[in-house]
Every structure is written in C-alpha cells, then in structure tokens.
Enzyme design. Sequence first.
Site, PDB file in Angstrom:
ATOM      1  N   ASP A  21       0.839  -1.127  -0.113  1.00  0.00           N
ATOM      2  CA  ASP A  21      -0.145  -0.022   0.060  1.00  0.00           C
ATOM      3  C   ASP A  21       0.773   1.299   0.102  1.00  0.00           C
ATOM      4  O   ASP A  21       1.982   1.304   0.485  1.00  0.00           O
ATOM      5  CB  ASP A  21      -0.930   0.023   1.357  1.00  0.00           C
ATOM      6  CG  ASP A  21      -2.084   0.901   1.135  1.00  0.00           C
ATOM      7  OD1 ASP A  21      -2.300   1.204  -0.259  1.00  0.00           O
ATOM      8  OD2 ASP A  21      -2.765   1.479   2.249  1.00  0.00           O
ATOM      9  N   GLY A  22       0.270   2.290  -0.715  1.00  0.00           N
ATOM     10  CA  GLY A  22       0.898   3.702  -0.622  1.00  0.00           C
ATOM     11  C   GLY A  22       1.631   3.991  -1.829  1.00  0.00           C
ATOM     12  O   GLY A  22       2.285   5.039  -1.767  1.00  0.00           O
ATOM     13  N   GLY A  24      -0.011   5.552  -4.226  1.00  0.00           N
ATOM     14  CA  GLY A  24      -0.640   6.741  -4.673  1.00  0.00           C
ATOM     15  C   GLY A  24       0.186   8.029  -3.986  1.00  0.00           C
ATOM     16  O   GLY A  24       0.299   9.007  -4.474  1.00  0.00           O
ATOM     17  N   TRP A  26       2.822   8.130  -2.248  1.00  0.00           N
ATOM     18  CA  TRP A  26       4.420   8.205  -2.863  1.00  0.00           C
ATOM     19  C   TRP A  26       4.350   9.154  -4.010  1.00  0.00           C
ATOM     20  O   TRP A  26       5.192  10.019  -3.980  1.00  0.00           O
ATOM     21  CB  TRP A  26       4.788   6.706  -3.040  1.00  0.00           C
ATOM     22  CG  TRP A  26       6.231   6.717  -3.524  1.00  0.00           C
ATOM     23  CD1 TRP A  26       7.373   6.541  -2.400  1.00  0.00           C
ATOM     24  CD2 TRP A  26       6.852   6.982  -4.659  1.00  0.00           C
ATOM     25  NE1 TRP A  26       8.436   6.813  -3.295  1.00  0.00           N
ATOM     26  CE2 TRP A  26       8.268   6.954  -4.610  1.00  0.00           C
ATOM     27  CE3 TRP A  26       6.216   6.930  -5.960  1.00  0.00           C
ATOM     28  CZ2 TRP A  26       9.050   6.986  -5.773  1.00  0.00           C
ATOM     29  CZ3 TRP A  26       7.089   7.353  -7.044  1.00  0.00           C
ATOM     30  CH2 TRP A  26       8.806   7.145  -6.884  1.00  0.00           C
ATOM     31  N   HIS A  38       2.266   3.618  -9.079  1.00  0.00           N
ATOM     32  CA  HIS A  38       2.137   2.083  -9.546  1.00  0.00           C
ATOM     33  C   HIS A  38       3.269   1.673 -10.210  1.00  0.00           C
ATOM     34  O   HIS A  38       3.716   0.387 -10.062  1.00  0.00           O
ATOM     35  CB  HIS A  38       0.824   1.962 -10.119  1.00  0.00           C
ATOM     36  CG  HIS A  38      -0.309   2.378  -9.452  1.00  0.00           C
ATOM     37  ND1 HIS A  38      -0.332   1.822  -7.844  1.00  0.00           N
ATOM     38  CD2 HIS A  38      -1.304   3.016  -9.552  1.00  0.00           C
ATOM     39  CE1 HIS A  38      -1.733   2.249  -7.340  1.00  0.00           C
ATOM     40  NE2 HIS A  38      -2.292   3.096  -8.555  1.00  0.00           N
ATOM     41  N   SER A  66      -7.541  -5.498  -5.425  1.00  0.00           N
ATOM     42  CA  SER A  66      -8.894  -5.932  -4.429  1.00  0.00           C
ATOM     43  C   SER A  66     -10.167  -5.691  -5.210  1.00  0.00           C
ATOM     44  O   SER A  66     -10.094  -5.264  -6.239  1.00  0.00           O
ATOM     45  CB  SER A  66      -8.810  -5.144  -3.158  1.00  0.00           C
ATOM     46  OG  SER A  66      -9.294  -3.952  -3.321  1.00  0.00           O
ATOM     47  N   LEU A 132      10.260 -20.418  -4.654  1.00  0.00           N
ATOM     48  CA  LEU A 132       9.246 -19.899  -4.076  1.00  0.00           C
ATOM     49  C   LEU A 132       7.821 -19.850  -4.847  1.00  0.00           C
ATOM     50  O   LEU A 132       7.919 -19.801  -6.119  1.00  0.00           O
ATOM     51  CB  LEU A 132       9.804 -18.208  -4.099  1.00  0.00           C
ATOM     52  CG  LEU A 132       8.621 -17.152  -3.617  1.00  0.00           C
ATOM     53  CD1 LEU A 132       8.661 -17.338  -2.253  1.00  0.00           C
ATOM     54  CD2 LEU A 132       9.028 -15.753  -4.120  1.00  0.00           C
TER      55      LEU A 132
HETATM   56  C1  IPE Z   1      -5.351  -2.568  -0.181  1.00  0.00           C
HETATM   57  O1  IPE Z   1      -4.955  -1.326  -0.315  1.00  0.00           O
HETATM   58  C2  IPE Z   1      -5.590  -3.358  -1.666  1.00  0.00           C
HETATM   59  C3  IPE Z   1      -4.336  -3.502  -2.214  1.00  0.00           C
HETATM   60  C4  IPE Z   1      -2.996  -3.221  -1.668  1.00  0.00           C
HETATM   61  C5  IPE Z   1      -4.092  -4.259  -3.638  1.00  0.00           C
HETATM   62  P1  IPE Z   1      -6.164  -0.267  -0.618  1.00  0.00           P
HETATM   63  O2  IPE Z   1      -5.430   1.030  -0.694  1.00  0.00           O
HETATM   64  O3  IPE Z   1      -6.901  -0.477  -1.555  1.00  0.00           O
HETATM   65  O4  IPE Z   1      -7.055  -0.449   0.855  1.00  0.00           O
HETATM   66  P2  IPE Z   1      -7.880   0.771   1.388  1.00  0.00           P
HETATM   67  O5  IPE Z   1      -8.876   1.173   0.617  1.00  0.00           O
HETATM   68  O6  IPE Z   1      -6.837   1.925   1.886  1.00  0.00           O
HETATM   69  O7  IPE Z   1      -8.569   0.073   2.849  1.00  0.00           O
HETATM   70  C1  IPE Z   2      -1.436   0.126  -3.396  1.00  0.00           C
HETATM   71  O1  IPE Z   2      -1.519   1.682  -3.323  1.00  0.00           O
HETATM   72  C2  IPE Z   2      -1.665  -0.236  -4.778  1.00  0.00           C
HETATM   73  C3  IPE Z   2      -2.869  -0.703  -5.016  1.00  0.00           C
HETATM   74  C4  IPE Z   2      -4.105  -0.844  -4.103  1.00  0.00           C
HETATM   75  C5  IPE Z   2      -3.503  -1.283  -6.201  1.00  0.00           C
HETATM   76  P1  IPE Z   2      -2.623   2.707  -3.416  1.00  0.00           P
HETATM   77  O2  IPE Z   2      -2.833   2.832  -4.743  1.00  0.00           O
HETATM   78  O3  IPE Z   2      -3.586   2.089  -2.424  1.00  0.00           O
HETATM   79  O4  IPE Z   2      -1.815   3.799  -2.665  1.00  0.00           O
HETATM   80  P2  IPE Z   2      -2.233   4.801  -1.586  1.00  0.00           P
HETATM   81  O5  IPE Z   2      -2.853   4.050  -0.719  1.00  0.00           O
HETATM   82  O6  IPE Z   2      -3.568   5.579  -2.474  1.00  0.00           O
HETATM   83  O7  IPE Z   2      -1.295   5.894  -1.262  1.00  0.00           O
HETATM   84 MG    MG Z   3      -4.207   2.387  -0.649  1.00  0.00          MG
END
Ligand code: IPE
Ligand code: IPE
Ligand code: MG
Length: 246
Positions: A21-22, A24, A26, A38, A66, A132
């Site tokens: 996660d993170g 976006g 970043w 991404h 997800s 793996l």
């Molecule tokens: C969870 O991250 C799904 C993945 C990492 C693929 P999200 O960014 O979608 O989760 P929420 O919406 O913050 O809970």
């Molecule tokens: C995780 O990063 C990647 C996916 C959920 C596909 P995000 O896209 O959720 O990034 P944030 O959480 O918005 O920073």
């Molecule tokens: Mg996220």
Amino acid sequence: MTTIEDIDKEKLPRHLAIIMDGNGRWAKERGKLRVFGHENGVKTVRSTVENCVKLGLEYLTLYTFSTENWNRPKLEVDTLMRLLVSSLRKELKTFNKNNVRLNTIGNIASLPQKAQKELEETILKTQKNTGLTLTLALSYGSREELTNAMKQIAIKVKNNIISPENIDETIINTHLYTQNLPDVDLLIRTSGEHRISNFLLWQIAYAELYFIDVFWPNFNEHHLAEAIKNYQNRERRFGKTSEQLN
Ligand code: IPE
Ligand code: IPE
Ligand code: MG
C-alpha cells in the site's frame, strides 16, 4: 541496518503475505500522478520477490488488486491492468531463472482478457519451478472468497455430496482460492495504515501482523529483513501458555 544475510534461515515464516500500500501517496508527495506510483511499485515487487528468493521463502502472497479496487477511476484501473500484463511479460525469464512458480488467487475471470491470457501463460511456463511460490491476489476479496466457498458447500450438501455434520475447517479450506497454500505466518502492510482491507481473513487467523510506515515504492531489503527479524523474536503461542511451549 539489517540485511537479508543477517536473517536466521532456520526460523523463516513459511508463508509471507504483503498488503502493498501507498503507491498513490508516494507519487502525490512528488507532485506526480498516482500511475507513477504504481509504476514504481512494480519495481518494489521485483526486488521483494528477489529478496524472498534469496531468503529461501516458500510462499509469498502479494495483495495486488482488491475487489474494491474496481471502484477506482477507470484510468487507474486500466493502468494497473496494463502494468500487470507488461510486468508478467518482463518477469517470466527472471521467474524461471529464480525457480519461482506463479500462482493467483481471486476472481481471475473478471480481469481483462489480455491479463487472463498473460497470467495463464506465465503460470503454465513456471509450473515446474520448485522454489518460491509467488501468489498474486487479483480481484481478490476475502468476503467474496468465503461467500463462494459457502455457496459451493451448500450445493454439495443439497446434492448429498457432503453431510452438514462433516463440514470442518479442512472442508472449508479446500473451497478457498488458497486451498494449496499454507496459513499465513507473517502479514506485512506498508504505508502506515493499520487495517486488513478484506485480505485473507480466514488465512491470517494466527498470522503475526507487522505494519510499517513506509510507502510501498520505498519498501526495501532492510525493511523486509527488519520485519522478518521482528517476526523471529515473537512467541507464537496459538492459544497455549508460554510455559507449555518451552
Ligand atoms: C488494499 O489497499 C488493496 C491492495 C493493496 C491491492 P487499498 O489502498 O485498496 O486499501 P484501503 O482502501 O486503503 O483500505
Ligand atoms: C496500493 O497503493 C496499490 C493498489 C491498491 C493497487 P494505493 O494505490 O492504494 O496507494 P495509496 O494508498 O492511495 O497511497
Ligand atoms: Mg491504498
């Protein structure tokens, strides 16, 4: 700084799962579009897989997309799907070189045709690898997985294939996407969020949870090594007392 070499290879988690996660945030921090995050997240996938291979891990499961992520803007969803296809194409050689077997969990039929085809091919071309097992959770949602399992079991009960008294944890397990995977030992979530977001709810019943305040594109070997070292210092009691374990 902890490195992969510092890790005790005798006490590794058998199954590591990561909520990546993170991306976006970043990108936003750098004044760029989410898509840029991404693209950089893909680089971290690559290095993390390599580090897990170096460590000798058996199972790595990555939360890649997800069921709820379908609700993101179309441009972002399309980019993620395009990145999936191009990454699989690029990584096939490395998977084979590193003895990595690709696997998926989730509603794969809901992905674009191109992505389905690329996944099918990569799975086929890596199926004999014995190192793996890399599982990508794609269009994955734990509630959907459990709902489907319940439906399938209900149908079998109705058709007298299973009797209700015989429904146990093993039967439920065999109706999940993860039927061929062991339970998760360690779950890492990056980005500083402290939630599970519909990931492997059944499978993490006794997983150790590790949250790290680092955006996924910045997650590196030291963070991974630190997480595993932290895991190795925990006492997993599975309901027993400390004295019973020693
Ligand atoms: C969870 O991250 C799904 C993945 C990492 C693929 P999200 O960014 O979608 O989760 P929420 O919406 O913050 O809970
Ligand atoms: C995780 O990063 C990647 C996916 C959920 C596909 P995000 O896209 O959720 O990034 P944030 O959480 O918005 O920073
Ligand atoms: Mg996220």
